[in-house]
Write a protein that holds these residues in place. Sequence first.
Motif, PDB file in Angstrom:
ATOM      1  N   LYS A  99       1.189 -29.034 -42.813  1.00 22.68           N
ATOM      2  CA  LYS A  99       0.174 -28.209 -43.452  1.00 22.68           C
ATOM      3  C   LYS A  99      -0.161 -27.039 -42.528  1.00 22.68           C
ATOM      4  O   LYS A  99       0.005 -27.137 -41.311  1.00 22.68           O
ATOM      5  N   PRO A 100      -0.680 -25.944 -43.096  1.00 21.95           N
ATOM      6  CA  PRO A 100      -1.024 -24.796 -42.251  1.00 21.95           C
ATOM      7  C   PRO A 100      -2.216 -25.084 -41.343  1.00 21.95           C
ATOM      8  O   PRO A 100      -3.133 -25.819 -41.706  1.00 21.95           O
ATOM      9  N   PRO A 140      -5.468 -23.225 -39.113  1.00 21.58           N
ATOM     10  CA  PRO A 140      -6.331 -22.091 -39.435  1.00 21.58           C
ATOM     11  C   PRO A 140      -5.695 -20.732 -39.122  1.00 21.58           C
ATOM     12  O   PRO A 140      -6.131 -19.711 -39.655  1.00 21.58           O
ATOM     13  N   LEU A 141      -4.664 -20.713 -38.278  1.00 21.99           N
ATOM     14  CA  LEU A 141      -3.981 -19.462 -37.954  1.00 21.99           C
ATOM     15  C   LEU A 141      -2.867 -19.141 -38.948  1.00 21.99           C
ATOM     16  O   LEU A 141      -2.238 -18.090 -38.855  1.00 21.99           O
ATOM     17  N   GLY A 142      -2.609 -20.057 -39.871  1.00 21.37           N
ATOM     18  CA  GLY A 142      -1.546 -19.856 -40.844  1.00 21.37           C
ATOM     19  C   GLY A 142      -0.234 -20.476 -40.428  1.00 21.37           C
ATOM     20  O   GLY A 142       0.615 -20.758 -41.271  1.00 21.37           O
ATOM     21  N   ILE A 143      -0.023 -20.691 -39.123  1.00 19.62           N
ATOM     22  CA  ILE A 143       1.185 -21.354 -38.632  1.00 19.62           C
ATOM     23  C   ILE A 143       1.108 -22.831 -39.018  1.00 19.62           C
ATOM     24  O   ILE A 143       0.048 -23.454 -38.907  1.00 19.62           O
ATOM     25  N   LEU A 144       2.216 -23.408 -39.456  1.00 20.67           N
ATOM     26  CA  LEU A 144       2.213 -24.825 -39.798  1.00 20.67           C
ATOM     27  C   LEU A 144       1.962 -25.666 -38.545  1.00 20.67           C
ATOM     28  O   LEU A 144       2.577 -25.436 -37.500  1.00 20.67           O
ATOM     29  N   MET A 145       1.069 -26.632 -38.661  1.00 20.65           N
ATOM     30  CA  MET A 145       0.749 -27.513 -37.540  1.00 20.65           C
ATOM     31  C   MET A 145       1.714 -28.689 -37.518  1.00 20.65           C
ATOM     32  O   MET A 145       1.802 -29.452 -38.474  1.00 20.65           O
ATOM     33  N   HIS A 146       2.432 -28.825 -36.416  1.00 23.11           N
ATOM     34  CA  HIS A 146       3.397 -29.910 -36.263  1.00 23.11           C
ATOM     35  C   HIS A 146       2.764 -31.036 -35.440  1.00 23.11           C
ATOM     36  O   HIS A 146       2.077 -30.766 -34.446  1.00 23.11           O
TER      37      HIS A 146
END
Length: 232
Positions: free
Chosen positions: A113-114, A116-122
Amino acid sequence: MAAIDPGALATELANHGLIARGCVDFHAEEAPAGSDGRPAACVVLVGHAGGTLWPYFSRWRAGRSASQADPLDAWSREVLEAVAGRFGARAVFPSDRPYLPFQQWAMRAEGLKPSPLGILMHPEYGLWHAYRGALLFYEKLASAFAVHGGEAGAPVHLCDACEGKPCLRACPVAAHSIERFDYAGCVEHVRSPQGGACRSAGCLDRNACPFGVEHRYSAGQQAFHMAAFARL
């Protein structure tokens, strides 16, 4: 055509510091065209975790003109088109027009899922990963390239349990918020005399994230990405 060998593909990608980032098997109505124009059966996402690609790209770049436009995209295209040719696939890229749904593919492939910065969190790499392209094949391969949750079930979304959201508090011009990203304000700051820290060591908000810090890009890699982002 012989069945795709996932191990052989993984080895080929590793020779360039890249990894398979999961796979999505297509439904008939959503399938883009494969290498010969027929609807593809699946897409294998290709990218990197941490700075694994950086030494390979840096060596390639050292032999090219410093004025080459979008060198990382050019390297990615050169590498993945060669890999695609060896495995009978079609290589596609986030910059291709018309745009393909890379982020949706990535979320389905790895269950991410994204942030808060828009980058997907791994769940392992935090914000320190990226997708460089994808390979379209004519056989369904999702089970062979399954990673983390994928479409079968998502991993824990680290941002949900993150107290204080430090990624929204480090930027000196508050470029990121839950509601929006102030692109113009960010670029103006990075290009200004006050933006030296961002230019030399990357986005302060991204670096403030407490997850996956052992995979954080080097200062040189972050400076490269920031210069590309701000067109410096």
